[in-house]
Design a protein around this motif. Structure first.
Motif, PDB file in Angstrom:
ATOM      1  N   PHE A 228      85.606  14.755   1.570  1.00  0.00           N
ATOM      2  CA  PHE A 228      85.570  13.745   2.620  1.00  0.00           C
ATOM      3  C   PHE A 228      85.339  14.407   3.975  1.00  0.00           C
ATOM      4  N   ALA A 229      86.029  15.523   4.219  1.00  0.00           N
ATOM      5  CA  ALA A 229      85.875  16.243   5.483  1.00  0.00           C
ATOM      6  C   ALA A 229      84.491  16.863   5.599  1.00  0.00           C
ATOM      7  N   ALA A 230      84.013  17.490   4.526  1.00  0.00           N
ATOM      8  CA  ALA A 230      82.711  18.149   4.567  1.00  0.00           C
ATOM      9  C   ALA A 230      81.588  17.151   4.807  1.00  0.00           C
ATOM     10  N   ALA A 231      81.765  15.938   4.316  1.00  0.00           N
ATOM     11  CA  ALA A 231      80.716  14.928   4.444  1.00  0.00           C
ATOM     12  C   ALA A 231      80.637  14.327   5.835  1.00  0.00           C
ATOM     13  N   GLY A 232      81.795  14.153   6.495  1.00  0.00           N
ATOM     14  CA  GLY A 232      81.715  13.396   7.735  1.00  0.00           C
ATOM     15  C   GLY A 232      82.649  13.760   8.870  1.00  0.00           C
ATOM     16  N   ALA A 233      83.566  14.707   8.669  1.00  0.00           N
ATOM     17  CA  ALA A 233      84.520  15.042   9.727  1.00  0.00           C
ATOM     18  C   ALA A 233      83.946  16.081  10.683  1.00  0.00           C
ATOM     19  N   ASP A 234      84.479  16.121  11.888  1.00  0.00           N
ATOM     20  CA  ASP A 234      84.128  17.147  12.869  1.00  0.00           C
ATOM     21  C   ASP A 234      85.114  18.301  12.862  1.00  0.00           C
ATOM     22  N   ALA A 235      86.332  18.031  12.404  1.00  0.00           N
ATOM     23  CA  ALA A 235      87.363  19.071  12.367  1.00  0.00           C
ATOM     24  C   ALA A 235      88.399  18.720  11.311  1.00  0.00           C
ATOM     25  N   ILE A 236      89.057  19.733  10.790  1.00  0.00           N
ATOM     26  CA  ILE A 236      90.119  19.553   9.797  1.00  0.00           C
ATOM     27  C   ILE A 236      91.435  20.041  10.375  1.00  0.00           C
TER      28      ILE A 236
END
Length: 457
Positions: A228-236
């Motif tokens: 989910f993060a790799a697809a659309g997030a700017d930061a984790i």
């Protein structure tokens, strides 16, 4: 040719929805009065931090129907606090956790777009799902959603919110030079979304904000969360702050970006990190031990042990030995809904390991929880802490850290006054803000530019 030094990203987490805050310290302040939030934010901005992070607490923390001392007893609404902080800061980013399980895309998109306008482009959204039944009781029948349903809803929630943010996108949007109001044709804000989770259509009534969309954070650690993060997030917002675990997490998530047409610089890894400073390393270590004992009261130790034993252990003495009964491996009785994301997946194995540790070191229940729980990430003199943080970032363990002090609201001040100047002297942290938006601070492209890069690749 030597590799250029990475610039460190630093942020501040206003604590309370966690087990790091020390309530008993005389310096501890209110989590309700705005003065506490303002002091914390102003300290972070004075230190030129990227952003302030405010977690979400949707229900008082409890076990067995009783509220316990790990959590703040009441907190104002996240959006209300962040909007107020926008008025007393000029450059600091404003990040809030808002869950996708109990909210609706239109409402959340409207609130973040409004915050982005009010702050001049400094808003960020930490997209999370909510796993537990006792929080769910405040919002929906049946309490929680299974993990696969939570992430399916979260993915479509974020995609729908992006459609709403982008509904005002286009060159035909202009501002009237006299009134400053936006003018557009009949398509202004129009959107249609049809999917398994949401079937909505209408008009989004907040014009395109300075950042286009808020910066998107993600905090999940499961396989679904990483994708989910790799697809659309700017930061984790990561929980891996140790060298080995942090490096493994960093490498794993960054490698996932290519299949989504994204470069490694388009997703920042920012672990949460605690700290204890002293004039010397030895003094800091002694202080860290004292802080840890303050953080883990006897009641806290019992509640923590109940997560593993899955039993009511209130009759046990926290200063006594571990229970001689085994954990209940059946249905989750303590944290309803958490069965899908258990912190300790093999309860029997964890109990055996803990009994061996307690026996070898003559630890009580409280001693065990103190020694096996989360410890302060950075402990030492200001010079030691500055050097260690820089080593972690240059070693690709993280791109920076979200600092969580154990005292609110003044716990960030020593770091700002003593550690930040040393990082600035090393040339790895800014001496002043170079841009006005949070995307500027984080080195992230505007969504329009990022989308163009993805299409081109």
């Amino acid at each position: 040719m030597s590799k250029p030094l990475k610039q460190i990203h630093l942020a501040a987490h206003f604590p309370g929805v966690n087990n790091t805050t020390v309530w008993s310290d005389p310096a501890a302040g209110s989590h309700i009065e705005f003065a506490s939030f303002a002091h914390f934010a102003r300290t972070a901005e004075r230190a030129k931090f990227d952003f302030l992070f405010l977690a979400e607490g949707l229900r008082l923390r409890e076990q067995g129907g009783q509220i316990y001392d790990l959590d703040v007893v009441g907190r104002p609404d996240t959006f209300t606090v962040l909007a107020a902080l926008a008025a007393v800061t000029d450059r600091l980013g404003l990040t809030g956790t808002i869950n996708s399980t109990f909210n609706e895309p239109y409402e959340v998109a409207r609130q973040f777009a409004s915050l982005d306008h009010l702050s001049g482009g400094r808003s960020a959204w930490n997209v999370v799902t909510s796993w537990d039944a006792f929080t769910g009781e405040n919002f929906r029948r049946g309490g929680f959603l299974p993990q696969e349903e939570r992430y399916a809803r979260a993915k479509e929630f974020l995609a729908t919110a992006h459609e709403l943010f982008d509904s005002w996108h286009g060159d035909e949007i202009v501002a009237d030079p006299v009134t400053g109001t936006f003018l557009r044709d009949a398509k202004a804000g129009a959107f249609v979304h049809q999917g398994p989770q949401f079937d909505i259509h209408g008009r989004f009534d907040v014009p395109r904000s300075p950042q286009g969309r808020p910066v998107i954070f993600q905090a999940g650690d499961s396989e679904e969360g990483r994708e989910f993060a790799a697809a659309g997030a700017d930061a984790i917002f990561s929980r891996y702050a140790s060298w080995d675990d942090g490096r493994a997490f960093y490498d794993d998530v960054k490698k996932r970006l290519a299949k989504y047409g994204r470069g490694k610089d388009q997703l920042l890894i920012l672990p949460a990190a605690t700290f204890v400073l002293g004039d010397t390393d030895a003094e800091a270590e002694e202080l860290a031990g004292q802080v840890r004992r303050q953080q883990v009261s006897g009641a806290t130790a019992i509640k923590h042990l109940e997560f593993v034993w899955n039993r009511d252990l209130s009759s046990y003495d926290p200063e006594g030995p571990l229970p001689d009964i085994d954990p209940d491996t059946g249905e989750d009785h303590i944290a309803r809904g958490r069965a899908q994301v258990r912190m300790y997946r093999d309860r029997l194995a964890t109990a055996r390991e803990w009994r061996e540790l307690a026996a070898a070191h003559h630890w009580s229940i409280r001693d065990l929880v103190i020694h096996t729980g989360n410890r302060q990430t950075f402990v030492g003199s200001p010079a030691t802490v500055a050097r260690t943080i820089n080593e972690f970032v240059q070693g690709d363990v993280s791109d920076g850290f979200i600092l969580v002090p154990h005292i609110t609201p003044g716990g960030l001040d020593p770091f700002a006054d003593k550690v930040v100047p040393l990082l600035q002297e090393q040339g790895v942290f800014r001496t002043d803000y170079e841009g006005t938006t949070l995307r500027d601070h984080l080195g992230l492209a505007h969504p329009d530019e990022a989308d163009q890069r993805r299409v081109a690749s």
